[in-house]
Write an enzyme that holds these catalytic residues in place. Structure first.
Site, PDB file in Angstrom:
ATOM      1  N   HIS A 129       1.864  -6.015   0.853  1.00  0.00           N
ATOM      2  CA  HIS A 129       2.568  -6.572  -0.299  1.00  0.00           C
ATOM      3  C   HIS A 129       4.002  -6.051  -0.428  1.00  0.00           C
ATOM      4  CE1 HIS A 129      -1.522  -7.464  -2.448  1.00  0.00           C
ATOM      5  NE2 HIS A 129      -1.326  -8.187  -1.356  1.00  0.00           N
ATOM      6  N   PHE A 375      -6.435  -3.317   0.293  1.00  0.00           N
ATOM      7  CA  PHE A 375      -5.359  -2.528   0.880  1.00  0.00           C
ATOM      8  C   PHE A 375      -3.964  -3.074   0.602  1.00  0.00           C
ATOM      9  CE2 PHE A 375      -8.958  -2.602   4.078  1.00  0.00           C
ATOM     10  CZ  PHE A 375      -9.651  -1.580   3.449  1.00  0.00           C
ATOM     11  N   CYS A 376      -3.748  -3.687  -0.536  1.00  0.00           N
ATOM     12  CA  CYS A 376      -2.453  -4.289  -0.876  1.00  0.00           C
ATOM     13  C   CYS A 376      -1.969  -5.198   0.248  1.00  0.00           C
ATOM     14  CB  CYS A 376      -1.416  -3.215  -1.197  1.00  0.00           C
ATOM     15  SG  CYS A 376      -1.733  -2.367  -2.752  1.00  0.00           S
ATOM     16  N   ALA A 377      -2.921  -5.872   0.870  1.00  0.00           N
ATOM     17  CA  ALA A 377      -2.618  -6.880   1.898  1.00  0.00           C
ATOM     18  C   ALA A 377      -3.662  -7.985   1.737  1.00  0.00           C
ATOM     19  CB  ALA A 377      -2.674  -6.269   3.285  1.00  0.00           C
TER      20      ALA A 377
END
Length: 458
Positions: A129, A375-377
């Site tokens: 992100h 995982f902020c993805a």
């Protein structure tokens, strides 16, 4: 792959000393155990060398660029020498600038604020992100996840060739995935970008702690990374690369340090002359401790020999992948396939397990710290899992029934400070949890999965 691991010395080294190596944590089953920190991709432990260097400087801490006193002058020299150390670590070109920020996220937001008018940004959906989201004020083309490095290059070339109008463009790409650990074809993507009149910024947050990063050799325009993933605490980051867009842009923050001259006009307004040096985007009192810790980490990794560090880490990667492959219920997530070069970041799911509960059991019953979630993805993990977007709340995802896909994943990550014993303990715990199940039941409490102490032991 294009990220070179070549070095004169490829021998295996011992783990580098890190803080917290002797910390013990309580187990829900009773007793204590030495903590196994296997969440380096989120924040790596501080190198002992970094901590010692900072402690030696701390009594001499003073204001930077702000005073004539001895400590202020010493701190200013240390701050600017740290800039030179980072530039050398990254192989910067003579005309490149090194700007100190708070993090990779801050670095990429700074670059986003400096984009020229009508700039179009090209970014793969596989990005973290921090490199996926800062471009909201620009025209953004999101590219589908490629399944091979060659496909990544071909996808980018098609997108750049078809852009209209043919104005300024920026490509943002990760060097190593924070989900799969796979290395991306950075040099080839840079060549494709430049062939079509675009620039490229490398998100090296997960690459710099594991591999040498050379701006000139990779031929990228900018590199961004974070200190806290490079074994350097205290909240500092770096944006290094070409100066022109940064100099042409309004300061990222307006204030002291960014301004060279400020004067009142006769009409009551204010005229400002901004710096053209990196100080233009470093307004306010600099985080000299954070900056110095990054420089200390760069020196420590360089002196340890990146070739030796890479060689040892690859041994650990092989051991983890082989160990997980021996557990049929475990599926390792991959974008480019099993043979793709990668760093010490591996994500997986376990058949019949909610990933958050599995990670909680590793912590509570074995003293092993890993990460669970998306995982902020989010787009990348959902692509790899083949799942649709869920409601917010990574830990409280519904239980996965036997045979069903988990709604999130587990990530184990490691690096220069990881001892072999932590890897073996992790693999043993995975095998035991899969074969016997958790010894405690787990529940969601304030967004976290924790042992249900009110329930009977399983």
């Amino acid at each position: 792959m294009s990220v070179s691991t070549a070095a004169v010395d490829q021998s295996i080294c011992a783990p580098l000393p890190v803080l917290g190596a002797d910390v013990t944590v309580p187990l829900v089953t009773g007793g204590d155990v030495t903590y196994a920190a296997l969440d380096y991709a989120a924040s790596a432990p501080a190198l002992q060398r970094v901590w010692d260097d900072v402690a030696a400087y701390a009594p001499y801490y003073g204001s930077v660029h702000r005073g004539a006193g001895y400590l202020s002058q010493l701190s200013t020299d240390l701050f600017e020498n740290s800039r030179e150390t980072v530039a050398e670590f990254l192989g910067c070109r003579a005309e490149d600038q090194v700007v100190f920020t708070r993090s990779t996220t801050d670095s990429l937001n700074l670059l986003a604020a400096a984009l020229p008018t009508d700039c179009e940004v090209f970014v793969f959906e596989t990005e973290h992100h921090a490199s996926l989201l800062p471009w909201r004020g620009a025209r953004v083309t999101y590219l589908d996840a490629p399944r091979t490095p060659d496909q990544a290059v071909a996808t980018l070339e098609r997108a750049l060739a078809g852009r209209e109008p043919y104005g300024p463009a920026l490509v943002c790409v990760t060097g190593a995935s924070n989900v799969t650990g796979e290395l991306w074809p950075v040099k080839e993507l840079a060549a494709a970008a430049h062939a079509h009149g675009a620039r490229i910024v490398l998100d090296a947050a997960q690459l710099a702690p594991h591999h040498p990063v050379d701006i000139a050799e990779l031929d990228v325009d900018w590199v961004a990374f974070s200190g806290h993933k490079l074994y350097a605490p205290f909240g500092s980051g770096v944006l290094a690369g070409r100066a022109d867009w940064l100099v042409d842009a309004e300061p990222y923050l307006a204030g002291g340090g960014a301004s060279r001259k400020v004067a009142r006009r006769t009409d009551g307004g204010v005229d400002v002359e901004w710096h053209t040096t990196p100080a233009r985007h470093e307004a306010g009192s600099p985080n000299v401790i954070g900056v110095y810790s990054i420089a200390a980490a760069c020196k420590a990794l360089t002196e340890a020999g990146f070739g030796r560090l890479v060689a040892r880490e690859q041994q650990l990667v092989t051991r983890v992948r082989e160990g997980l492959a021996d557990v049929p219920e475990v599926k390792v997530l991959s974008l480019f396939g099993d043979d793709a070069p990668r760093v010490g970041v591996i994500s997986f799911v376990v058949e019949g397990w909610n990933s958050s509960h599995f990670a909680a059991a590793l912590s509570a019953e074995y003293g092993i710290g890993v990460r669970d979630g998306l995982f902020c993805a989010h787009p990348l993990v959902r692509t790899l899992l083949g799942s649709e977007p869920q409601e917010p709340g990574e830990c409280g995802a519904p239980e996965a029934a036997p045979g069903e896909r988990s709604l999130n994943a587990i990530r184990v990550s490691f690096g220069a400070g990881t001892p072999d014993e932590h890897i073996e303990r992790f693999l043993g715990a995975v095998r035991e949890l899969v074969s016997k199940g958790a010894r405690w039941s787990y529940r969601t409490e304030e967004g976290r999965c924790v042992p249900d102490r009110g329930a009977a032991q399983v």
